[in-house]
Design an enzyme around this catalytic site. Structure first.
Site, PDB file in Angstrom:
ATOM      1  N   CYS A 237       0.838  -1.211   0.000  1.00 65.35           N
ATOM      2  CA  CYS A 237       0.000   0.000   0.000  1.00 65.35           C
ATOM      3  C   CYS A 237       0.866   1.251   0.000  1.00 65.35           C
ATOM      4  CB  CYS A 237      -0.917   0.001   1.222  1.00 65.35           C
ATOM      5  SG  CYS A 237      -2.094  -1.377   1.286  1.00 65.35           S
ATOM      6  N   GLU A 362       5.860   8.147   4.658  1.00 63.66           N
ATOM      7  CA  GLU A 362       5.839   7.038   3.698  1.00 63.66           C
ATOM      8  C   GLU A 362       7.247   6.714   3.215  1.00 63.66           C
ATOM      9  OE1 GLU A 362       2.734   6.856   0.839  1.00 63.66           O
ATOM     10  OE2 GLU A 362       1.409   8.096   2.055  1.00 63.66           O
TER      11      GLU A 362
END
Length: 383
Positions: A237, A362
């Site tokens: 993801c 991220e």
């Protein structure tokens, strides 16, 4: 961008999508975003519905109300959104590339039908609970647990830095189980689910950021994502979402360059515009060089993603380059605007502050360098 004939790399549909998002940002984000940033607020639900109306939420996914566009089109949308503000792009990318992608890729058909159409329309908002107070770059150290109680699951733990959590209808939460890390679809109105605001932010102020607290949260057996077992699922993801950051960070850099060019052309010193001085032109040239090379790399990696050939190292290299390039552009643009650059009358320091967070979320620059280093040497240096 013009120096590289950038538009020639895009399809007509991609240019149309970019232009549509640019108009949306000009009309509904730019006039208000400085005040949102100053106040530390974001009208997330209203923006989500507008983004849903434009087909931007989960736009690169297929079915369930999603537009099914290519990776480059999605990247261009992120570029335009982040050229307005990183917080708005975060709303869209967390919704589509993290929460919706997880449900679409690893969820059951019932979970997809329940959540994806509403999320694509922006009438339901999602968040993604992976990061914890003591587990950021090392998600394997997560402490959130899920244990079986008969047919049910009981979740306990705390997630941190969760975009959209306080306004979300559903969370995709990752927890440690006896079978390894598993993902769960958690409606936010489930007893035991709560959020705490992250206050005093100096970055991403126009974004809803919260802690997600789970205390004896009882979920039915069908809350688990059936296709997600182990850390590979949440990491997939993150890999999906990073492409939006590759383009988005450059959007913030582009906006800083645009403002610096306009300012340098009208601001006079010693009897002429500062754009006519050699050192200013050197700054503008270096900013443009970084932006153009970043965009060319972003489009190339996007095309690789569309062809199913993009590797984690390629995405890490592009994310590393985009973020470090963009924050450098923002800082240089601030020097061109001098004292005016530190006010919210101009966007450059707002972008620079936002990019401080984009630089590390991220995947920090350090982690991405290790991913690239492993690809180069064949040796893992993470531990």
């Amino acid at each position: 961008m013009d120096l590289a004939a950038f538009d020639s790399l895009l399809t007509e549909e991609e240019r149309d999508i970019r232009d549509t998002v640019r108009r949306f940002a000009a009309e509904q984000i730019r006039p208000h975003v400085a005040q949102w940033y100053a106040d530390g607020t974001l009208p997330a639900r209203e923006l989500a519905r507008e983004c849903g109306r434009l087909g931007l939420l989960g736009m690169h996914l297929d079915g369930y109300g999603c537009a099914g566009t290519g990776a480059v089109a999605y990247g261009l949308a992120c570029f335009e959104l982040e050229s307005a503000d990183s917080g708005v792009r975060s709303l869209v990318s967390v919704q589509g590339s993290l929460a919706m992608y997880a449900i679409r890729t690893f969820g059951s058909e019932a979970q997809r039908e329940r959540w994806l159409p509403a999320m694509a329309a922006g009438t339901a908002i999602g968040c993604f609970g992976l990061t914890e107070p003591d587990a950021g770059s090392d998600p394997g150290a997560m402490r959130t647990t899920a244990r079986r109680d008969g047919a049910d699951w009981i979740l306990d733990g705390e997630k941190m830095w969760i975009t959209n959590a306080a306004v979300a209808d559903v969370a995709v939460v990752w927890a440690r189980t006896d079978d390894g890390v598993r993902g769960f679809v958690v409606p936010m109105d489930t007893p035991g689910v709560g959020t705490l605001p992250v206050g005093h932010k100096l970055s991403l102020r126009a974004s809803v950021t919260s802690a997600l607290v789970l205390q004896d949260v009882r979920l039915p057996a069908d809350a688990v994502l059936p296709g997600a077992v182990g850390l590979r699922a949440p990491l997939a993801c993150l890999g999906e979402a990073r492409l939006g950051i590759v383009f988005g960070a450059l959007g913030a850099g582009y906006d800083c360059l645009r403002v610096a060019l306009e300012y340098a052309g009208t601001r006079e010193a010693f009897g002429r515009p500062i754009a006519g001085f050699q050192l200013t032109q050197e700054k503008l040239t270096e900013m443009t060089r970084g932006l153009v090379t970043g965009l060319l790399l972003a489009v190339h990696v996007g095309r690789q993603r569309e062809a199913g050939r993009a590797t984690a190292a390629q995405v890490s290299l592009a994310k590393l380059h985009s973020c470090e390039t963009a924050i450098g552009i923002a800082r240089t643009a601030r020097t061109i605007l001098a004292a005016n650059g530190v006010t919210l009358e101009y966007p450059v320091l707002r972008h620079a502050n936002n990019l401080e967070a984009v630089l590390t979320y991220e995947g920090t620059s350090e982690v991405h360098k290790l991913v690239v280093g492993q690809a180069l040497t064949g040796l893992a240096a993470f531990r």
